[in-house]
Design an enzyme around this catalytic site. Structure first.
Site, PDB file in Angstrom:
ATOM      1  N   ASP A  73     -71.216 -64.866  -8.976  1.00  0.00           N
ATOM      2  CA  ASP A  73     -71.286 -63.559  -9.621  1.00  0.00           C
ATOM      3  C   ASP A  73     -70.585 -63.654 -10.970  1.00  0.00           C
ATOM      4  O   ASP A  73     -69.478 -64.192 -11.063  1.00  0.00           O
ATOM      5  CB  ASP A  73     -70.626 -62.472  -8.774  1.00  0.00           C
ATOM      6  N   THR A  74     -71.250 -63.151 -11.997  1.00  0.00           N
ATOM      7  CA  THR A  74     -70.709 -63.182 -13.351  1.00  0.00           C
ATOM      8  C   THR A  74     -70.391 -61.762 -13.801  1.00  0.00           C
ATOM      9  O   THR A  74     -71.210 -60.862 -13.629  1.00  0.00           O
ATOM     10  CB  THR A  74     -71.719 -63.826 -14.324  1.00  0.00           C
TER      11      THR A  74
END
Length: 195
Positions: A73-74
Protein backbone atom coordinates in the site's frame (compact mmCIF):
# COMPACT_ATOMS: atom_id res chain seq x y z
CA UNK A 1 13.06 -19.32 -7.83
CA UNK A 2 12.79 -22.62 -6.00
CA UNK A 3 9.85 -24.83 -6.81
CA UNK A 4 9.02 -25.01 -3.09
CA UNK A 5 7.41 -21.56 -2.93
CA UNK A 6 5.07 -19.72 -5.28
CA UNK A 7 4.67 -15.94 -5.11
CA UNK A 8 1.22 -14.37 -5.24
CA UNK A 9 0.84 -10.66 -5.93
CA UNK A 10 -2.32 -9.32 -4.31
CA UNK A 11 -2.49 -6.07 -6.25
CA UNK A 12 -4.41 -4.69 -9.19
CA UNK A 13 -1.69 -2.10 -9.83
CA UNK A 14 -0.19 -2.36 -13.32
CA UNK A 15 2.91 -0.60 -11.98
CA UNK A 16 3.51 -3.24 -9.30
CA UNK A 17 3.03 -5.99 -11.89
CA UNK A 18 5.50 -4.27 -14.21
CA UNK A 19 8.12 -3.91 -11.46
CA UNK A 20 7.86 -7.53 -10.31
CA UNK A 21 8.03 -8.72 -13.91
CA UNK A 22 11.13 -6.60 -14.53
CA UNK A 23 12.75 -8.16 -11.45
CA UNK A 24 12.43 -11.51 -13.22
CA UNK A 25 10.33 -13.10 -10.48
CA UNK A 26 7.49 -15.38 -11.59
CA UNK A 27 4.24 -14.62 -9.81
CA UNK A 28 0.49 -15.08 -10.01
CA UNK A 29 -2.00 -12.28 -9.40
CA UNK A 30 -4.78 -13.00 -6.94
CA UNK A 31 -7.27 -10.26 -6.09
CA UNK A 32 -9.77 -9.64 -3.30
CA UNK A 33 -11.68 -6.55 -2.26
CA UNK A 34 -10.25 -5.35 1.06
CA UNK A 35 -11.37 -2.39 3.18
CA UNK A 36 -8.58 0.22 3.18
CA UNK A 37 -9.58 2.15 6.29
CA UNK A 38 -7.12 2.38 9.16
CA UNK A 39 -7.11 3.47 12.82
CA UNK A 40 -6.84 7.28 13.07
CA UNK A 41 -4.02 7.18 15.64
CA UNK A 42 -1.55 5.68 13.15
CA UNK A 43 1.20 7.97 11.89
CA UNK A 44 2.65 8.09 8.34
CA UNK A 45 4.73 4.90 7.74
CA UNK A 46 2.56 3.04 10.26
CA UNK A 47 -0.45 3.61 7.98
CA UNK A 48 1.27 2.04 4.95
CA UNK A 49 2.51 -0.95 6.96
CA UNK A 50 -0.86 -1.45 8.65
CA UNK A 51 -2.70 -1.42 5.31
CA UNK A 52 -0.25 -3.85 3.69
CA UNK A 53 -0.57 -6.28 6.63
CA UNK A 54 -4.35 -5.84 6.71
CA UNK A 55 -4.58 -6.72 3.01
CA UNK A 56 -2.42 -9.82 3.56
CA UNK A 57 -4.69 -10.98 6.39
CA UNK A 58 -7.54 -11.27 3.89
CA UNK A 59 -5.56 -14.04 2.12
CA UNK A 60 -4.35 -15.91 5.22
CA UNK A 61 -7.05 -18.60 5.27
CA UNK A 62 -6.81 -19.29 1.52
CA UNK A 63 -3.05 -19.76 1.13
CA UNK A 64 -1.80 -23.13 -0.02
CA UNK A 65 1.25 -24.53 1.85
CA UNK A 66 3.64 -23.46 -0.94
CA UNK A 67 2.23 -19.95 -1.43
CA UNK A 68 3.54 -16.59 -0.21
CA UNK A 69 1.37 -13.53 -0.78
CA UNK A 70 2.85 -10.06 -1.35
CA UNK A 71 0.63 -7.08 -0.55
CA UNK A 72 1.51 -3.40 -0.67
CA UNK A 73 0.00 0.00 0.00
CA UNK A 74 1.35 3.40 -1.01
CA UNK A 75 0.41 6.62 0.73
CA UNK A 76 1.38 10.25 0.19
CA UNK A 77 1.95 12.44 3.25
CA UNK A 78 2.01 16.21 3.23
CA UNK A 79 3.25 17.20 6.66
CA UNK A 80 1.07 15.05 8.93
CA UNK A 81 -1.84 14.62 6.48
CA UNK A 82 -2.27 11.34 4.64
CA UNK A 83 -3.45 11.85 1.06
CA UNK A 84 -5.02 8.64 -0.19
CA UNK A 85 -6.73 8.06 -3.54
CA UNK A 86 -8.98 11.01 -4.44
CA UNK A 87 -12.72 10.38 -4.54
CA UNK A 88 -13.22 12.45 -7.68
CA UNK A 89 -11.56 14.94 -10.02
CA UNK A 90 -12.31 17.91 -7.75
CA UNK A 91 -10.52 16.23 -4.83
CA UNK A 92 -7.61 15.30 -7.13
CA UNK A 93 -7.25 18.96 -8.13
CA UNK A 94 -7.37 20.03 -4.45
CA UNK A 95 -4.66 17.48 -3.54
CA UNK A 96 -2.31 18.55 -6.33
CA UNK A 97 -2.91 22.20 -5.49
CA UNK A 98 -1.72 21.43 -1.96
CA UNK A 99 1.32 19.45 -3.18
CA UNK A 100 2.54 21.94 -5.82
CA UNK A 101 5.59 23.95 -4.85
CA UNK A 102 6.29 21.74 -1.82
CA UNK A 103 8.07 18.60 -0.73
CA UNK A 104 6.10 15.60 0.51
CA UNK A 105 6.79 12.02 1.57
CA UNK A 106 5.71 8.80 -0.13
CA UNK A 107 5.56 5.65 1.96
CA UNK A 108 5.00 2.17 0.59
CA UNK A 109 4.25 -0.57 3.07
CA UNK A 110 4.84 -4.17 2.01
CA UNK A 111 3.79 -7.44 3.63
CA UNK A 112 4.92 -10.97 2.80
CA UNK A 113 2.75 -13.67 4.36
CA UNK A 114 3.20 -17.43 4.13
CA UNK A 115 0.66 -20.17 4.72
CA UNK A 116 2.62 -21.20 7.85
CA UNK A 117 1.99 -17.76 9.41
CA UNK A 118 5.47 -16.41 8.74
CA UNK A 119 5.17 -12.69 8.06
CA UNK A 120 7.48 -9.84 7.11
CA UNK A 121 6.22 -6.24 7.13
CA UNK A 122 8.34 -3.26 6.12
CA UNK A 123 8.07 0.15 4.50
CA UNK A 124 10.20 2.53 2.51
CA UNK A 125 10.12 6.33 2.37
CA UNK A 126 10.90 8.71 -0.49
CA UNK A 127 10.90 12.50 -0.28
CA UNK A 128 9.46 14.07 -3.43
CA UNK A 129 9.95 17.73 -4.37
CA UNK A 130 7.37 19.39 -6.65
CA UNK A 131 7.92 22.68 -8.43
CA UNK A 132 5.17 25.28 -8.38
CA UNK A 133 2.40 24.38 -10.86
CA UNK A 134 -0.23 26.51 -12.49
CA UNK A 135 -3.90 25.71 -12.07
CA UNK A 136 -4.02 25.00 -15.81
CA UNK A 137 -1.25 22.40 -15.49
CA UNK A 138 -2.99 20.71 -12.56
CA UNK A 139 -6.34 20.62 -14.35
CA UNK A 140 -4.75 19.36 -17.58
CA UNK A 141 -3.18 16.45 -15.71
CA UNK A 142 -6.31 15.48 -13.77
CA UNK A 143 -8.65 15.73 -16.75
CA UNK A 144 -6.35 13.93 -19.20
CA UNK A 145 -4.60 11.35 -17.01
CA UNK A 146 -7.43 10.51 -14.56
CA UNK A 147 -5.23 9.82 -11.49
CA UNK A 148 -8.14 8.74 -9.25
CA UNK A 149 -6.52 5.36 -8.59
CA UNK A 150 -3.32 6.91 -7.23
CA UNK A 151 -2.41 8.03 -3.72
CA UNK A 152 -1.92 11.80 -3.66
CA UNK A 153 -3.65 12.03 -7.06
CA UNK A 154 -0.51 11.56 -9.13
CA UNK A 155 1.79 8.97 -10.66
CA UNK A 156 5.48 9.87 -10.82
CA UNK A 157 5.73 7.91 -14.09
CA UNK A 158 2.98 10.07 -15.66
CA UNK A 159 3.16 13.47 -17.38
CA UNK A 160 3.02 15.26 -14.05
CA UNK A 161 6.10 13.44 -12.84
CA UNK A 162 8.00 14.70 -15.87
CA UNK A 163 6.94 18.33 -15.43
CA UNK A 164 6.58 18.65 -11.64
CA UNK A 165 9.09 16.43 -9.83
CA UNK A 166 12.34 18.35 -9.42
CA UNK A 167 14.11 16.04 -6.98
CA UNK A 168 13.73 12.70 -5.21
CA UNK A 169 15.42 11.59 -2.00
CA UNK A 170 15.05 7.82 -1.94
CA UNK A 171 13.74 5.21 -4.36
CA UNK A 172 11.86 6.28 -7.49
CA UNK A 173 10.30 2.82 -7.66
CA UNK A 174 8.92 3.29 -4.15
CA UNK A 175 6.99 6.29 -5.47
CA UNK A 176 5.70 4.08 -8.31
CA UNK A 177 4.29 1.73 -5.67
CA UNK A 178 6.90 -0.90 -4.79
CA UNK A 179 10.34 -0.45 -3.19
CA UNK A 180 11.83 -3.18 -5.37
CA UNK A 181 15.28 -3.03 -3.78
CA UNK A 182 13.76 -3.95 -0.41
CA UNK A 183 11.33 -6.48 -1.94
CA UNK A 184 14.24 -8.26 -3.66
CA UNK A 185 16.24 -8.35 -0.42
CA UNK A 186 13.33 -9.67 1.64
CA UNK A 187 12.27 -12.27 -0.94
CA UNK A 188 15.82 -13.63 -0.98
CA UNK A 189 15.52 -14.16 2.80
CA UNK A 190 12.36 -16.16 2.12
CA UNK A 191 14.23 -18.34 -0.39
CA UNK A 192 13.13 -16.76 -3.67
CA UNK A 193 15.85 -16.39 -6.29
CA UNK A 194 15.43 -15.11 -9.82
CA UNK A 195 19.09 -15.50 -10.84
Amino acid sequence: MPSKLRLLLASNSPRRRQLLTELGLPYTVRLKEVDESYPPHLHRAEVAEYLAAHKADAYRADLQPDEVVLTADTIVCLDEDVLNKPADEAEAIRMLTRLQGRAHDVFTGVCLLGADGRQTVFSDQTRVHFRALSQAEIEHYVLNYKPLDKAGAYGAQDWIGMVAVTRLEGSYFNVMGLPVHRVWEELEKWGFHAL
